[in-house]
Design an enzyme around this catalytic site. Structure first.
Site, PDB file in Angstrom:
ATOM      1  N   HIS A 173       0.646   2.956 -13.476  1.00 32.42           N
ATOM      2  CA  HIS A 173       1.534   1.938 -14.046  1.00 32.42           C
ATOM      3  C   HIS A 173       2.967   2.465 -14.020  1.00 32.42           C
ATOM      4  O   HIS A 173       3.206   3.624 -14.397  1.00 32.42           O
ATOM      5  CB  HIS A 173       1.116   1.614 -15.489  1.00 32.42           C
ATOM      6  CG  HIS A 173       1.962   0.560 -16.124  1.00 32.42           C
ATOM      7  ND1 HIS A 173       1.844  -0.766 -15.797  1.00 32.42           N
ATOM      8  CD2 HIS A 173       2.958   0.639 -17.050  1.00 32.42           C
ATOM      9  CE1 HIS A 173       2.723  -1.471 -16.497  1.00 32.42           C
ATOM     10  NE2 HIS A 173       3.413  -0.641 -17.260  1.00 32.42           N
ATOM     11  N   ASN A 211      -5.720   3.772 -12.673  1.00 35.34           N
ATOM     12  CA  ASN A 211      -4.609   2.910 -12.271  1.00 35.34           C
ATOM     13  C   ASN A 211      -3.306   3.663 -12.500  1.00 35.34           C
ATOM     14  O   ASN A 211      -3.210   4.508 -13.383  1.00 35.34           O
ATOM     15  CB  ASN A 211      -4.629   1.629 -13.119  1.00 35.34           C
ATOM     16  CG  ASN A 211      -3.479   0.699 -12.779  1.00 35.34           C
ATOM     17  OD1 ASN A 211      -3.276   0.338 -11.621  1.00 35.34           O
ATOM     18  ND2 ASN A 211      -2.715   0.293 -13.790  1.00 35.34           N
ATOM     19  N   ILE A 219      -7.374  -9.641 -11.321  1.00 36.84           N
ATOM     20  CA  ILE A 219      -8.043  -9.355 -12.584  1.00 36.84           C
ATOM     21  C   ILE A 219      -9.546  -9.265 -12.382  1.00 36.84           C
ATOM     22  O   ILE A 219     -10.141 -10.052 -11.643  1.00 36.84           O
ATOM     23  CB  ILE A 219      -7.711 -10.461 -13.617  1.00 36.84           C
ATOM     24  CG1 ILE A 219      -6.218 -10.447 -13.945  1.00 36.84           C
ATOM     25  CG2 ILE A 219      -8.536 -10.288 -14.889  1.00 36.84           C
ATOM     26  CD1 ILE A 219      -5.774 -11.651 -14.737  1.00 36.84           C
ATOM     27  N   GLY A 251       0.777  -1.237   0.000  1.00 36.27           N
ATOM     28  CA  GLY A 251       0.000   0.000   0.000  1.00 36.27           C
ATOM     29  C   GLY A 251       0.806   1.283   0.000  1.00 36.27           C
ATOM     30  O   GLY A 251       0.377   2.274   0.591  1.00 36.27           O
ATOM     31  N   THR A 252       1.962   1.304  -0.679  1.00 39.33           N
ATOM     32  CA  THR A 252       2.736   2.552  -0.721  1.00 39.33           C
ATOM     33  C   THR A 252       2.004   3.637  -1.502  1.00 39.33           C
ATOM     34  O   THR A 252       2.020   4.809  -1.102  1.00 39.33           O
ATOM     35  CB  THR A 252       4.126   2.314  -1.331  1.00 39.33           C
ATOM     36  OG1 THR A 252       3.988   1.691  -2.611  1.00 39.33           O
ATOM     37  CG2 THR A 252       4.980   1.444  -0.425  1.00 39.33           C
ATOM     38  N   ASN A 253       1.335   3.269  -2.582  1.00 42.46           N
ATOM     39  CA  ASN A 253       0.556   4.266  -3.324  1.00 42.46           C
ATOM     40  C   ASN A 253      -0.674   4.701  -2.536  1.00 42.46           C
ATOM     41  O   ASN A 253      -1.091   5.861  -2.612  1.00 42.46           O
ATOM     42  CB  ASN A 253       0.156   3.722  -4.695  1.00 42.46           C
ATOM     43  CG  ASN A 253       1.282   3.817  -5.704  1.00 42.46           C
ATOM     44  OD1 ASN A 253       1.958   4.828  -5.806  1.00 42.46           O
ATOM     45  ND2 ASN A 253       1.505   2.746  -6.451  1.00 42.46           N
TER      46      ASN A 253
END
Length: 208
Positions: free
Chosen positions: A110, A108, A93, A12-14
């Site tokens: 990336h 999202n 997914i 969970g760093t983001n």
């Protein structure tokens, strides 16, 4: 205030970057209302707890197939009156029905400059391994809307990060997180919540 659901599968760093941005008042008109994890015991749930955010485990392993899991996730997020879904290291997914149910409402991040090093098989350290193997001098991160094509949705923001001589996949990953992902993901969330993003086909326009 728009309700934001953050979907996670790991540390969970983001998610932490989003929590910190919200705390600092950098997310306009939006609030993280729930964190949903695809497996139990991940540290992202601890981050949510520490921030006073509801954490829910919807384990992929409890469902027979992608369709059953996608339906359960869709129902949960609709029950939570979710306005924006943020995939923050969400490695599970979902099906096309799910992405269409929340069209242009799922974003999202990336860890590469799409369309480079993206699509099936390009996740985590694999992205940075491929970038270094190709010898690129610049990499970075992309925030995009999610559609039925893996990493194929409309691009919202990108930020370039230099590749340095002697980089390993781990050092490059860390630099891209610190210099790009943790900056442009909260920025994109804020733009969405402020109603400043307009999508026309594959083109995203940022309104003044």
């Amino acid at each position: 205030m728009l309700n934001i659901a953050v979907l996670v599968s790991g540390g969970g760093t983001n998610l932490q970057a989003l929590i910190d941005a919200e705390k600092a008042g950098k997310i306009e008109n939006g609030k993280i209302s729930v964190v949903v994890a695809s497996k139990p015991g991940v540290y992202a749930l601890e981050r949510a707890k520490n921030a006073g955010i509801e954490g829910i485990v919807l384990a992929r392993s409890d469902y027979e197939n992608v369709d059953a899991y996608s339906e359960a996730l869709e129902n949960l997020l609709k029950e939570m009156h979710t306005d924006l879904i943020v995939l923050a290291g969400f490695m599970t997914i979902t099906n096309e029905k799910f992405t269409k149910a929340f069209e242009n409402k799922i974003i999202n991040v990336h860890p590469a400059l799409i369309p480079s090093f993206c699509g099936k098989g390009y996740y985590g350290l694999h992205v940075h391994e491929a970038a270094l193997a190709r010898g690129v001098k610049v990499s970075g991160a992309t925030v995009h809307f999610v559609n039925e094509v893996c990493d194929g949705g409309p691009i919202i923001l990108q930020k370039a990060v230099p590749v340095e001589q002697g980089d390993t996949p781990e050092t490059l990953q860390r630099r891209i997180m610190e210099q790009a992902e943790w900056k442009i993901l909260p920025q994109a969330v804020s733009l969405f919540c402020a109603g400043k993003l307009s999508v026309n086909g594959s083109i995203v326009t940022i309104k003044e």
